[in-house]
Scaffold this motif. Structure first.
Motif, PDB file in Angstrom:
ATOM      1  N   GLU A  28       0.830  -1.210   0.000  1.00 11.33           N
ATOM      2  CA  GLU A  28       0.000   0.000   0.000  1.00 11.33           C
ATOM      3  C   GLU A  28       0.865   1.261   0.000  1.00 11.33           C
ATOM      4  O   GLU A  28       0.599   2.219  -0.734  1.00 11.33           O
ATOM      5  CB  GLU A  28      -0.925  -0.021   1.209  1.00 11.33           C
ATOM      6  CG  GLU A  28      -1.993   1.061   1.168  1.00 11.33           C
ATOM      7  CD  GLU A  28      -3.061   0.851   2.222  1.00 11.33           C
ATOM      8  OE1 GLU A  28      -4.152   1.433   2.087  1.00 11.33           O
ATOM      9  OE2 GLU A  28      -2.816   0.087   3.193  1.00 11.33           O
ATOM     10  N   LYS A  56     -11.822  -9.649   4.856  1.00 10.99           N
ATOM     11  CA  LYS A  56     -11.340  -8.262   4.789  1.00 10.99           C
ATOM     12  C   LYS A  56      -9.930  -8.205   4.186  1.00 10.99           C
ATOM     13  O   LYS A  56      -9.636  -7.363   3.327  1.00 10.99           O
ATOM     14  CB  LYS A  56     -11.347  -7.661   6.194  1.00 10.99           C
ATOM     15  CG  LYS A  56     -10.931  -6.197   6.254  1.00 10.99           C
ATOM     16  CD  LYS A  56     -10.997  -5.692   7.694  1.00 10.99           C
ATOM     17  CE  LYS A  56     -10.536  -4.227   7.782  1.00 10.99           C
ATOM     18  NZ  LYS A  56     -10.567  -3.721   9.162  1.00 10.99           N
ATOM     19  N   THR A  57      -9.071  -9.128   4.631  1.00 17.61           N
ATOM     20  CA  THR A  57      -7.687  -9.145   4.146  1.00 17.61           C
ATOM     21  C   THR A  57      -7.628  -9.594   2.685  1.00 17.61           C
ATOM     22  O   THR A  57      -6.865  -9.037   1.883  1.00 17.61           O
ATOM     23  CB  THR A  57      -6.832 -10.087   5.010  1.00 17.61           C
ATOM     24  OG1 THR A  57      -6.928  -9.678   6.378  1.00 17.61           O
ATOM     25  CG2 THR A  57      -5.376 -10.060   4.571  1.00 17.61           C
ATOM     26  N   LYS A  60      -8.717  -6.808   0.479  1.00 16.74           N
ATOM     27  CA  LYS A  60      -7.658  -5.787   0.456  1.00 16.74           C
ATOM     28  C   LYS A  60      -6.526  -6.229  -0.482  1.00 16.74           C
ATOM     29  O   LYS A  60      -5.984  -5.404  -1.236  1.00 16.74           O
ATOM     30  CB  LYS A  60      -7.119  -5.578   1.872  1.00 16.74           C
ATOM     31  CG  LYS A  60      -6.074  -4.465   1.996  1.00 16.74           C
ATOM     32  CD  LYS A  60      -6.711  -3.089   1.827  1.00 16.74           C
ATOM     33  CE  LYS A  60      -5.711  -1.962   2.106  1.00 16.74           C
ATOM     34  NZ  LYS A  60      -5.446  -1.752   3.533  1.00 16.74           N
ATOM     35  N   TYR A  63      -7.636  -5.815  -4.045  1.00 11.36           N
ATOM     36  CA  TYR A  63      -7.708  -4.377  -4.336  1.00 11.36           C
ATOM     37  C   TYR A  63      -6.312  -3.815  -4.634  1.00 11.36           C
ATOM     38  O   TYR A  63      -6.105  -3.125  -5.641  1.00 11.36           O
ATOM     39  CB  TYR A  63      -8.336  -3.657  -3.146  1.00 11.36           C
ATOM     40  CG  TYR A  63      -8.273  -2.139  -3.229  1.00 11.36           C
ATOM     41  CD1 TYR A  63      -9.089  -1.444  -4.119  1.00 11.36           C
ATOM     42  CD2 TYR A  63      -7.407  -1.413  -2.415  1.00 11.36           C
ATOM     43  CE1 TYR A  63      -9.029  -0.053  -4.205  1.00 11.36           C
ATOM     44  CE2 TYR A  63      -7.347  -0.036  -2.482  1.00 11.36           C
ATOM     45  CZ  TYR A  63      -8.161   0.643  -3.380  1.00 11.36           C
ATOM     46  OH  TYR A  63      -8.099   2.016  -3.463  1.00 11.36           O
ATOM     47  N   TYR A 100     -14.642  -2.191  -2.198  1.00 15.25           N
ATOM     48  CA  TYR A 100     -13.835  -1.577  -3.243  1.00 15.25           C
ATOM     49  C   TYR A 100     -14.491  -1.651  -4.628  1.00 15.25           C
ATOM     50  O   TYR A 100     -13.975  -1.102  -5.590  1.00 15.25           O
ATOM     51  CB  TYR A 100     -12.475  -2.278  -3.326  1.00 15.25           C
ATOM     52  CG  TYR A 100     -11.723  -2.320  -2.022  1.00 15.25           C
ATOM     53  CD1 TYR A 100     -11.148  -1.176  -1.497  1.00 15.25           C
ATOM     54  CD2 TYR A 100     -11.589  -3.518  -1.319  1.00 15.25           C
ATOM     55  CE1 TYR A 100     -10.442  -1.213  -0.289  1.00 15.25           C
ATOM     56  CE2 TYR A 100     -10.889  -3.564  -0.120  1.00 15.25           C
ATOM     57  CZ  TYR A 100     -10.321  -2.417   0.388  1.00 15.25           C
ATOM     58  OH  TYR A 100      -9.637  -2.456   1.566  1.00 15.25           O
TER      59      TYR A 100
END
Length: 425
Positions: A28, A56-57, A60, A63, A100
């Motif tokens: 990130e 969630k991970t 991410k 994304y 996202y």
């Protein structure tokens, strides 16, 4: 011992989760710094650990991977990989929680529009230059649009066709096969209405948009037009790819599959005939042409080609009948007139053989020669008609010169020889 193993297992999971989050944080930060190489390196390390990650991970990870590949819309980005990554996230969040999707959806739509516009522009250029390299540029971009939006199968159809124009037959056949595997038909509804201001037709993306323009009084005469199925042509084009690659057995297999679905397809039948012709199987070539005549009895070329096959098989009268039918359908068919003359002259061959056996029998020889010249006289009008339609055909002119000389048609011989000399001059 069992208790110790459970503790080790729990410790391993904790380390894995920590590793995932650590690599994602690194990725990130790298993306924010536009260091996409470092971001990709970190994400590659995280990818091996993602199987055990929570929702969630995982989201991410997808994304950040998409963002790293997208590179803020850089021209260096691999569009195919970007599309795959974007769609993977969107598909994943359909089954879980959307966080996202909206951002990627907006980027994806922007990317699709941009690449589709470039694809159309490249195709327009290729249509003018006819250069394979220009067609390849367009084909790759249409392929990219499909990769970005797999629901828009028509772009895959476009790519398959344009790869063919670009002479990349291997890729073309792979895409056509994929279209068949997807049961793609290409059947769509087009929404049109007439612009009240300039009287020109407008095409809308959907019925709702068309109805709104009509309701606002900006358009009139709303209508829906259904586009025919593309599936028959997909079989045809796939078979042509295999044929160009000289895989004739596979081409025939594809055509057979297509004809099961479209038993009255004239186009597929002609393609099948052409494959047999390339294989040198004149009997099956002729059979398919005769079958094609039953489907399309007004095509003069079919009769002409069956006539040629009959000539090759020594069936002179049958050949002449087919050439006559071709002329009936197309009165200016020069080749058909030429071939009737040629078919008639074929009848002279056994007479000449008999003449060669009768060199010492003058009476018999003269009678045979009279028959020979009578056939020549019958052939002359057909060659003259062929010459009348096409006065530049050297072969026809040379044949007429020989006939006129044998028949002692001096004035005609002199005139046609002058034409010959001028063309050769």
């Amino acid at each position: 011992m069992r208790k110790q193993l459970l503790i080790l297992s729990a410790l391993f999971i904790s380390v894995t989760v920590f590793g995932q989050k650590n690599e994602l944080k690194t990725a990130e930060k790298a993306i924010k710094a536009n260091d996409f190489v470092a971001a990709t390196t970190a994400l590659n390390k995280a990818e091996g650990l993602i199987a055990n990650a929570d929702q969630k991970t995982t989201a991410k990870f997808y994304y950040l991977k998409g963002k790293a590949l997208y590179q803020n819309g850089s021209e260096n980005a691999d569009i195919l990989k970007v599309g795959e990554a974007f769609n993977k996230l969107i598909d994943y969040e359909k089954e879980t929680k959307q966080k996202y999707t909206n951002e990627f959806g907006a980027l994806l739509n922007k990317l699709i529009s941009s690449v589709a516009e470039k694809a159309s522009s490249d195709y327009s250029l290729a249509s003018e230059t006819k250069e394979p390299a220009d067609y390849m540029n367009a084909a790759k971009k249409f392929h990219q649009v499909y990769s970005l939006s797999p629901r828009d199968t028509s772009f895959l159809d476009n790519a398959a066709l344009i790869y063919y124009f670009g002479k990349d037959y291997e890729t073309s056949k792979k895409l056509y096969q994929k279209l068949l595997d997807l049961n793609y038909t290409g059947i769509t509804t087009i929404y049109k209405a007439t612009n009240k201001e300039d009287g020109k037709d407008i095409t809308f993306n959907d019925k709702k948009a068309m109805d709104l323009q009509v309701k606002l009084g900006l358009a009139e005469n709303p209508r829906e037009e259904a586009k025919d199925s593309r599936r028959e042509f997909i079989f045809k084009n796939l078979a042509q790819d295999y044929s160009v690659l000289e895989n004739y057995s596979k081409a025939l297999e594809v055509i057979a599959e297509g004809r099961k679905e479209f038993p009255k397809s004239y186009s597929l039948l002609i393609d099948e005939a052409n494959v047999y012709y390339k294989l040198g199987d004149n009997n099956k070539f002729k059979e398919r042409l005769e079958e094609a005549i039953t489907l399309n009895p007004t095509d003069p070329t079919l009769y002409y080609n069956v006539g040629v096959m009959n000539m090759d098989q020594g069936k002179i009268d049958e050949a002449i009948n087919y050439f006559d039918k071709a002329i009936e359908l197309k009165p200016d068919y020069a080749d058909a007139y030429n071939n009737i003359g040629a078919a008639m002259i074929e009848k002279v061959n056994p007479i000449i053989e008999e003449m060669n056996k009768s060199l010492s029998d003058f009476d018999k020889y003269d009678k045979l020669q009279a028959k020979q010249f009578e056939i020549y006289k019958q052939a002359v009008p057909f060659y003259e008609k062929a010459y009348e339609i096409d006065a530049t055909n050297i072969s026809v002119i040379q044949t007429l010169m020989g006939l006129y000389e044998n028949l002692e048609m001096t004035e005609k011989l002199k005139a046609i020889r002058a034409v010959y000399d001028e063309l050769k001059g």
